[in-house]
Each structure stands twice: as C-alpha cells, then as structure tokens.
Enzyme design. Structure first.
Site, PDB file in Angstrom:
ATOM      1  N   LEU A  38      52.989  58.828  53.688  1.00  0.00           N
ATOM      2  CA  LEU A  38      54.362  59.236  53.940  1.00  0.00           C
ATOM      3  C   LEU A  38      55.078  59.503  52.609  1.00  0.00           C
ATOM      4  O   LEU A  38      54.580  59.174  51.545  1.00  0.00           O
ATOM      5  CB  LEU A  38      55.097  58.148  54.721  1.00  0.00           C
ATOM      6  CG  LEU A  38      54.505  57.797  56.095  1.00  0.00           C
ATOM      7  CD1 LEU A  38      55.172  56.546  56.662  1.00  0.00           C
ATOM      8  CD2 LEU A  38      54.650  58.970  57.062  1.00  0.00           C
ATOM      9  N   ALA A 319      66.278  65.686  46.464  1.00  0.00           N
ATOM     10  CA  ALA A 319      65.857  64.663  47.413  1.00  0.00           C
ATOM     11  C   ALA A 319      67.049  63.902  47.964  1.00  0.00           C
ATOM     12  O   ALA A 319      67.104  63.597  49.162  1.00  0.00           O
ATOM     13  CB  ALA A 319      64.877  63.695  46.742  1.00  0.00           C
ATOM     14  N   HIS A 443      81.409  46.091  27.120  1.00  0.00           N
ATOM     15  CA  HIS A 443      80.993  46.499  25.777  1.00  0.00           C
ATOM     16  C   HIS A 443      79.906  45.549  25.277  1.00  0.00           C
ATOM     17  O   HIS A 443      80.018  44.342  25.440  1.00  0.00           O
ATOM     18  CB  HIS A 443      82.192  46.442  24.823  1.00  0.00           C
ATOM     19  CG  HIS A 443      81.830  46.700  23.391  1.00  0.00           C
ATOM     20  ND1 HIS A 443      81.631  47.968  22.906  1.00  0.00           N
ATOM     21  CD2 HIS A 443      81.618  45.843  22.346  1.00  0.00           C
ATOM     22  CE1 HIS A 443      81.322  47.891  21.622  1.00  0.00           C
ATOM     23  NE2 HIS A 443      81.299  46.607  21.256  1.00  0.00           N
TER      24      HIS A 443
END
Length: 464
Positions: A38, A319, A443
């Site tokens: 699949l 996709a 950060h």
C-alpha cells in the site's frame, strides 16, 4: 460479491487517507490496490524513498564538509550503494506496513488487483464485481514522457524518477532534463554522492511558478554545490550508445544546437494523471483537455456517485493536497461538510537548503492588483542557522499593504519545510503579519527568521 458504502480506487496518500476517514465515519469501505504494498507512488517509488536518499546524501555531505569545522575528526566515510539502497527499502517497508496495519485497525478491505468501473456503483477487480454506493478515483499520476526520449528504467541509462531511485550504481555523470522539484531533489542527491550533474531546462528559470527571488538564490546555492545549469534549452532527443547517453538540445535564444554526454539521464519533465484501464469513457466520466478527471466543488465527477481526488484531478500534484481532498470527500460522502482551502497548501523542495512556500508570490500578488508590502530576513542574521552552516537563504513574507493580512511566505533555508506551517496556520486564521511579529518565538531557533520577516513588514526586523 460484497457490497460497500465506498470503494476507493488507489491506495496512495489520497486513497488510503480517504478510506481511513470514511471508515472512521462509520462507512463500510474497501480500497483497491494492485501493487504488492500500500501507499501508492509516494511511499513506494516517490516521496519517501527519495527523501531517504536525500537524507543519506546530506549526511555524507556533512561528514565531508562540516564535521572537521566542528572538531569532529576521523576518516571520511565512503558510500556503500547497496547498503544505502537497503536503508531506503527498509524506510519504505516500514511505512507501507504501517498503512496495512491501519487498514486492519479500521476494518477496511484491501481488494488486491487493478480496478475498472463497470457502471456507477460497480467496480470490477480481477474476475469479481463489487457493488458500492460510492466510488472515489484516487489513481494518482505517472511520469510524463518527452518526445524523442525513450525511458528504460531496467537499463539504468535513461530513467524517470522511479528508475532514478534504484540505479545499479552511482553514475559519474548525470543529465537531468527538467528543473522542477523532482529533478532538483534527485539531481542534488546524486551530486552529493559524487556525480557530475547538469540540469537542462526549457524555461529561463528553475522551479517554474516559484517566487523570483527564491528562484535566483536557489540556483546560486545549487550551483555552489556543483550542479550546472543549461536554461532556455529544448531537448530534441537522447541517443544511447555503448552504455552512455547523449542529450541533444537547442538553445531557444539563438537556435544553436548542442549535445552533452552522461552515464545517466533523468527525465524529470513533470507528471500526468493516471486513469488508464478504469473504463471512464464507458461510464461517461468526463476528462479535461489535459486528461484530468473533471470534478465539481464537492469532488464529484460528471457521473453521480463517482468522485475523484489527488493527482487524477486538476491542481498541484502534491501528496498532502491529495490527503486533504481524501478526508474532505469522505466527509461529503458521509453526509458532512468537506473542505479544502486551496489557497493555503504549502509546497516544499527537500534539497539542502530546503525551499518552502505557501500562498501568493510577490509577482502574483502584484498582478492581482493588490498593494503589497514585503518583509525579508536573511538567515545570515539567525544564530541557529549559522551554527548549522546553512545561513545562505532567507524568509520572505508577503502581506496586504492596507490590511496587513498575510498573503504568502517563501523560505529558502534550514528546516524550511517545517517552518512554513506556522505561516499556513496563520493564513488559515486570517492573521496579519503583525500577529506573527507579536508572537514570542523560542531562541535560538531557525523559526525566529519567520518572526523577523513579519517584523520587516512593519517597523523593521531586529537582527537585520
């Protein structure tokens, strides 16, 4: 003979996602797939295996170019092509088996074989015809051909994207025909593995449709990595002799004819919808002039009860676009409201650096008649990017000059494919550039560059 609420034809990202969502909504679902595994093209011979090769080649580049800079000393590794292919296959296998598990978990029947639509509500697989209330065509796409060029993946000399993933060896030289996403991803991977790569493109710029500044910077960076570019060139043919190929092309600017020889030629001139063998003409499903399945705003074809999604229908061949459509059409079939915001679908090129974009380019925004403002921030001003040796790119944000609403964003830099989603979420909620600028970012992160670009849409970036 079984009877279903829905039969999905194709188990790629659009098809398998559609099947799972429909099953979650209480429908009795089957999915037809003729491959042994699949996942469709994406998982088997597309997105996933190509990203495995890109990652492996990037790791090789890091060890050769950057490890010593960080004080990591030692012998530089060599490539074992067989083991790298094994890593790629293992990556693919793990993902395809995962989808098979999800089918079993959601009680979806896998009808193994190739499908044809005999009539509305009737799907034939092998010698068995199954009845269903609804059909979704999710058959994807295939590599587009190029006149005068014959692809033979088994020979490994003139190949398409499928063949390029499993070459018998790493070629010393490669010509890539087409400077789109597929050609540049695979071309950059083989360049890092040692091939001399030349990209031949019909148009005068790489990555057609991308923001102009990104195009130019991207080409400069790839050229520094060793890729050569021949732009504005029309390929007329490829001849194979004694295990090598000769690409013949004509420069559009002066009609001069040229040729270039290489051990391998990758034909990466785009993809086309794959609907062969479905019998669409027999049941009356209309196609566009370019061979896509015609659909309405609810993904229904010209025949009631037959729907289509993904690469088989018009729109970007991505996709994640297919996945969104798969979920949406399952909702529609289940009697709910399915929705896809086609204005907020990101695109990513998984080279190093990555390139990501969403929404309008600066050129498209101006062509639409809007007054726009542009905020740019270079990764040279980002501490994390400099530590990663990836400070050549930038973030570019496009906002409406009157409302400050974010219209688009374009990133070329480290982890661009991950960072673009911050802007996708912002655009989905109709955010302004100021909304992003006022949002605290951790950060040190590369994502700070997105905030700085948003700040540049206002009073100015801090670190530029």
């Amino acid at each position: 003979m079984s009877t279903y609420d829905l039969i999905v034809i194709g188990a790629g990202p659009g098809g398998y996602v559609c099947a799972i969502r429909a099953a979650q909504l209480g429908l009795k679902v089957a999915c037809v797939e003729g491959r042994e595994t699949l996942g469709g093209t994406c998982l088997n011979v597309g997105c996933i295996p190509s990203k495995a090769l890109l990652h492996a080649s990037h790791m090789l580049h890091e060890t050769h170019e950057n490890f010593e800079k960080m004080g990591l000393m030692g012998a530089k590794p060599k490539v074992d092509w067989g083991k790298m292919q094994g890593y790629k296959a293992e990556t693919v296998g793990g993902n395809t088996k995962g989808i098979e598990f999800l089918f079993k978990k959601n009680k979806i029947d896998w009808l193994k074989g190739w499908a044809s639509i005999e009539a509305p509500g009737k799907v034939k697989v092998g010698d068995t015809t199954h009845e269903t209330k609804n059909i979704v065509i999710a058959t994807g796409s295939e590599p587009a051909s190029l006149k005068g060029v014959e692809v033979d993946n088994d020979a490994g000399i003139v190949v398409d994207s499928t063949g390029a993933l499993s070459l018998p060896k790493i070629p010393k030289s490669m010509v890539v025909i087409g400077a789109g996403v597929i050609g540049l991803e695979l071309g950059s991977a083989y360049a890092r593995l040692g091939a001399e790569v030349t990209v031949v493109e019909f148009l005068d710029a790489i990555t057609p449709g991308m923001d102009g500044e990104v195009q130019k910077q991207f080409q400069r960076i790839l050229a520094k990595q060793g890729l050569k570019f021949v732009l504005g060139a029309a390929v007329s043919g490829v001849e194979v002799e004694k295990g090598k190929a000769e690409v013949k092309y004509k420069l559009r600017k002066d009609d001069s004819e040229h040729e270039i020889k290489a051990e391998c030629v990758l034909v990466a001139t785009g993809r086309r919808p794959y609907v062969a063998g479905l019998g669409l003409d027999k049941v009356g499903v209309a196609l566009t002039d370019r061979g896509f399945v015609q659909i309405d705003d609810h993904w229904q074809t010209s025949v009631k009860g037959i729907y289509a999604i993904g690469d088989a229908v018009p729109g970007p061949m991505l996709a994640h676009k297919a996945e969104d459509e798969g979920m949406a059409v399952a909702e529609v079939i289940a009697g709910k409201h399915g929705h896809v915001n086609y204005d907020v679908i990101p695109g990513v090129i998984y080279t190093t650096p990555e390139v990501a974009s969403v929404g309008l380019t600066e050129e498209a925004a101006k062509e639409s008649g809007r007054k726009v403002k542009v905020g740019k921030f270079p990764f040279m001003g980002n501490a994390r990017a400099k530590a990663l040796f990836q400070a050549e790119g930038f973030v570019k944000m496009i906002a409406d000059a009157e409302t400050d609403r974010v219209l688009g964003c374009h990133i070329i830099g480290p982890n661009a494919g991950e960072m673009i989603h911050e802007v996708c979420v912002a655009m989905e909620f109709g955010a302004s550039a100021q909304d992003i600028a006022l949002t605290c970012h951790a950060h040190p992160t590369c994502s700070e560059a997105v905030r700085e670009a948003a700040l540049a849409c206002g009073d100015g970036a801090i670190h530029a």
